[in-house]
Design a protein around this motif. Structure first.
Motif, mmCIF file in Angstrom:
data_model
loop_
_atom_site.group_PDB
_atom_site.id
_atom_site.type_symbol
_atom_site.label_atom_id
_atom_site.label_comp_id
_atom_site.label_asym_id
_atom_site.label_seq_id
_atom_site.Cartn_x
_atom_site.Cartn_y
_atom_site.Cartn_z
ATOM 1 N N SER A 214 0.816 -1.563 0.118
ATOM 2 C CA SER A 214 0.409 -0.224 0.369
ATOM 3 C C SER A 214 0.691 1.720 0.362
ATOM 4 C CB SER A 214 -0.716 0.056 1.413
ATOM 5 O OG SER A 214 -0.189 0.317 2.636
ATOM 6 N N LEU A 215 2.020 1.612 0.624
ATOM 7 C CA LEU A 215 2.723 2.100 0.502
ATOM 8 C C LEU A 215 3.308 2.686 0.104
ATOM 9 C CD1 LEU A 215 4.127 2.401 4.717
ATOM 10 C CD2 LEU A 215 3.218 4.016 3.252
ATOM 11 N N THR A 216 4.042 1.707 -1.260
ATOM 12 C CA THR A 216 4.473 1.503 -2.170
ATOM 13 C C THR A 216 3.559 2.469 -3.630
ATOM 14 O OG1 THR A 216 6.304 -0.522 -1.440
ATOM 15 C CG2 THR A 216 5.802 0.743 -3.947
ATOM 16 N N LYS A 217 2.465 1.575 -3.729
ATOM 17 C CA LYS A 217 1.488 2.402 -4.437
ATOM 18 C C LYS A 217 1.605 4.005 -4.126
ATOM 19 C CE LYS A 217 -0.888 -0.948 -3.772
ATOM 20 N NZ LYS A 217 -2.602 -2.139 -3.571
ATOM 21 N N LYS A 218 1.331 3.761 -2.761
ATOM 22 C CA LYS A 218 0.450 5.721 -2.358
ATOM 23 C C LYS A 218 1.728 6.549 -3.151
ATOM 24 C CE LYS A 218 -0.420 8.639 1.785
ATOM 25 N NZ LYS A 218 -0.502 8.201 3.103
ATOM 26 N N TYR A 219 3.421 5.697 -2.817
ATOM 27 C CA TYR A 219 3.967 7.037 -3.147
ATOM 28 C C TYR A 219 4.854 6.671 -4.476
ATOM 29 C CZ TYR A 219 3.798 8.535 1.723
ATOM 30 O OH TYR A 219 3.156 9.301 3.587
ATOM 31 N N ALA A 220 4.254 6.340 -5.092
ATOM 32 C CA ALA A 220 5.572 5.744 -6.734
ATOM 33 C C ALA A 220 5.851 7.067 -7.412
ATOM 34 C CB ALA A 220 3.966 4.917 -7.515
ATOM 35 N N ASP A 221 4.827 7.685 -7.344
ATOM 36 C CA ASP A 221 4.754 9.610 -8.281
ATOM 37 C C ASP A 221 4.882 10.617 -7.484
ATOM 38 O OD1 ASP A 221 4.460 8.052 -10.670
ATOM 39 O OD2 ASP A 221 2.126 8.103 -9.422
ATOM 40 N N THR A 222 5.821 10.609 -6.348
ATOM 41 C CA THR A 222 6.462 11.395 -5.013
ATOM 42 C C THR A 222 7.667 11.392 -5.356
ATOM 43 O OG1 THR A 222 6.290 10.702 -3.265
ATOM 44 C CG2 THR A 222 4.025 11.028 -4.107
ATOM 45 N N ASP A 223 7.949 12.378 -4.401
ATOM 46 C CA ASP A 223 10.200 12.939 -4.091
ATOM 47 C C ASP A 223 10.243 11.926 -2.923
ATOM 48 O OD1 ASP A 223 8.345 14.138 -1.967
ATOM 49 O OD2 ASP A 223 9.605 16.529 -1.976
ATOM 50 N N LYS A 224 9.300 11.134 -2.477
ATOM 51 C CA LYS A 224 9.825 9.733 -1.275
ATOM 52 C C LYS A 224 9.055 8.581 -1.948
ATOM 53 C CE LYS A 224 7.311 11.170 2.014
ATOM 54 N NZ LYS A 224 6.598 11.060 3.846
ATOM 55 N N PRO A 225 9.573 7.896 -2.957
ATOM 56 C CA PRO A 225 9.292 6.790 -3.159
ATOM 57 C C PRO A 225 9.140 5.626 -2.196
ATOM 58 C CG PRO A 225 11.055 7.709 -4.563
ATOM 59 C CD PRO A 225 11.011 8.457 -3.846
ATOM 60 N N HIS A 226 8.204 4.711 -2.324
ATOM 61 C CA HIS A 226 8.794 3.633 -1.443
ATOM 62 C C HIS A 226 9.629 2.018 -1.841
ATOM 63 C CE1 HIS A 226 7.377 6.545 1.864
ATOM 64 N NE2 HIS A 226 7.495 5.834 2.769
ATOM 65 N N HIS B 145 0.917 5.078 11.882
ATOM 66 C CA HIS B 145 1.876 5.348 10.467
ATOM 67 C C HIS B 145 1.259 4.066 10.112
ATOM 68 C CE1 HIS B 145 4.697 8.405 11.892
ATOM 69 N NE2 HIS B 145 4.124 9.295 11.970
ATOM 70 N N THR B 146 1.171 3.885 8.897
ATOM 71 C CA THR B 146 0.956 3.039 7.741
ATOM 72 C C THR B 146 1.417 1.528 7.530
ATOM 73 O OG1 THR B 146 -0.317 4.618 5.975
ATOM 74 C CG2 THR B 146 -0.230 2.285 5.697
ATOM 75 N N ASP B 147 3.408 1.838 7.899
ATOM 76 C CA ASP B 147 3.926 0.472 8.116
ATOM 77 C C ASP B 147 2.996 -0.045 9.720
ATOM 78 O OD1 ASP B 147 4.930 2.117 8.978
ATOM 79 O OD2 ASP B 147 6.906 1.518 8.882
ATOM 80 N N HIS B 148 2.469 0.756 10.524
ATOM 81 C CA HIS B 148 2.011 -0.058 11.189
ATOM 82 C C HIS B 148 0.703 -0.502 12.330
ATOM 83 C CE1 HIS B 148 6.518 0.076 13.577
ATOM 84 N NE2 HIS B 148 5.933 1.309 12.599
ATOM 85 N N LEU B 149 -0.315 0.554 10.688
ATOM 86 C CA LEU B 149 -1.520 -0.017 10.626
ATOM 87 C C LEU B 149 -1.846 0.013 9.075
ATOM 88 C CD1 LEU B 149 -4.301 0.419 12.733
ATOM 89 C CD2 LEU B 149 -4.272 2.829 12.096
ATOM 90 N N ASP B 150 -1.790 -0.591 8.283
ATOM 91 C CA ASP B 150 -2.239 -1.238 7.615
ATOM 92 C C ASP B 150 -3.719 -1.280 6.924
ATOM 93 O OD1 ASP B 150 -1.801 -0.861 4.357
ATOM 94 O OD2 ASP B 150 -1.302 -3.181 4.670
ATOM 95 N N ALA B 151 -4.723 -1.022 6.422
ATOM 96 C CA ALA B 151 -5.855 -1.524 5.997
ATOM 97 C C ALA B 151 -5.672 -2.906 5.096
ATOM 98 C CB ALA B 151 -6.798 -0.709 5.757
ATOM 99 N N GLU B 152 -4.802 -2.551 4.624
ATOM 100 C CA GLU B 152 -4.584 -3.901 3.028
ATOM 101 C C GLU B 152 -3.949 -4.869 4.037
ATOM 102 O OE1 GLU B 152 -2.819 -2.882 -0.173
ATOM 103 O OE2 GLU B 152 -3.861 -0.770 -0.568
ATOM 104 N N THR B 153 -3.309 -4.863 5.235
ATOM 105 C CA THR B 153 -2.651 -6.099 6.132
ATOM 106 C C THR B 153 -4.001 -6.709 6.796
ATOM 107 O OG1 THR B 153 -0.610 -5.250 5.664
ATOM 108 C CG2 THR B 153 -0.866 -6.673 7.594
#
Length: 280
Positions: free
Chosen positions: A54-66, A91-99
């Motif tokens: 989810s974070l990789t997708k969220k930040y794919a087109d930003t200046d902070k790619p995950h 924070h999503t890597d500790h509270l991830d809806a997709e997980t």
């Protein structure tokens, strides 16, 4: 090439289930980032899982790619044995809806433990009733057999509280039978952390090692030296590092932690993704 898991998916799920009837000691699996699974007397406590992209997708087109550098260790829908799950902060890597949503679906009687200050945020993100999670503050504990969970402060990057004085960032000490483990959540070293943790005499301290670098534009953690030193100062019988080898921009070489742990005489174990350790 992505860092490969020691074991993953169905093989990992089978490994977890293979020891469910074991009555001696307890077992731990590292699921990546800050996610750890504890098995004791056939019950399962899951700390802070992140098992999606989810974070990789969220930040794919930003200046902070995950950009992910290790493979996903398990489909969360395979974790159909979970009794308790935690989220130490929002924070999503500790509270991830997709997980979490697939885990909830497979485990309808699960108990979720979070900081009290985060109740509304968590319920909105997960589309659950506000009464769904069980909430803690520091100097409090709850019992969900066979686990007793204590809330302890975490500084990410500061110890933050809401207007009612409730912690927003938390670590957990879990006590079960004769054992205790400390899961840091995300935290820096702060005044009093040793005094809080040392009396627990934990068997395992799960500590982050990725450090605190402002150029990453994210809140930081203990670095490898601090994790090795903190484990020694609180008298942990074993330190297992976490919060590394997930995203390219926010990682650390665990060998740096190993060198410092050897220097300080801190007992440690570096787990591979999906690997089990047994404590008797």
């Amino acid at each position: 090439m992505l860092i490969q898991a020691y074991q993953k998916d169905q093989k990992l799920a089978e490994d977890i289930k293979s020891s469910v009837y074991q009555t001696q000691g307890f077992r731990v699996w590292w699921l990546g980032q800050s996610g750890f699974l504890i098995q004791y007397l056939g019950k399962h406590l899951l700390f802070d899982p992140y098992l999606s992209d989810s974070l990789t997708k969220k930040y794919a087109d930003t200046d902070k790619p995950h950009t992910r550098i290790s493979e996903l260790v398990i489909d969360p829908a395979l974790l159909d044995m979970i009794d308790v799950v935690t989220s130490s902060h929002n924070h999503t890597d500790h509270l991830d809806a997709e997980t979490l949503l697939p885990i909830f679906e497979k485990n309808p009687t699960i108990t979720m433990v979070i900081p009290e200050a985060n109740r509304v945020f968590v319920s909105e993100r997960l589309k659950k009733d506000v009464d769904f999670p069980v909430c803690l503050n520091d100097n409090e504990h709850i019992e969900i057999y066979p686990f007793k969970l204590y809330g302890v402060p975490a500084a990410h990057n500061a110890i933050e509280r809401d207007e009612a004085g409730k912690l927003k960032y938390m670590g957990f000490v879990a006590e079960f039978g004769p054992y205790k483990v400390y899961h840091s959540g995300d935290t820096l070293w702060y005044d009093g952390i040793v005094d809080i943790l040392k009396p627990f005499e934990v068997d395992i301290a799960f500590l982050p090692i990725n450090g605190n670098k402002p150029e990453r534009k994210v809140a930081g953690n203990l670095n490898f030296e601090e994790a090795a030193r903190l484990g020694k100062e609180i008298g942990a019988k074993l330190v297992i590092p976490h919060h590394y080898h997930l995203f390219e921009f926010n990682t650390e070489d665990p060998e740096n932690f190993v060198a410092k742990a050897d220097e300080y005489g801190t007992p440690y174990r570096v787990l591979r993704l999906g690997e089990r350790i047994e404590i008797i």
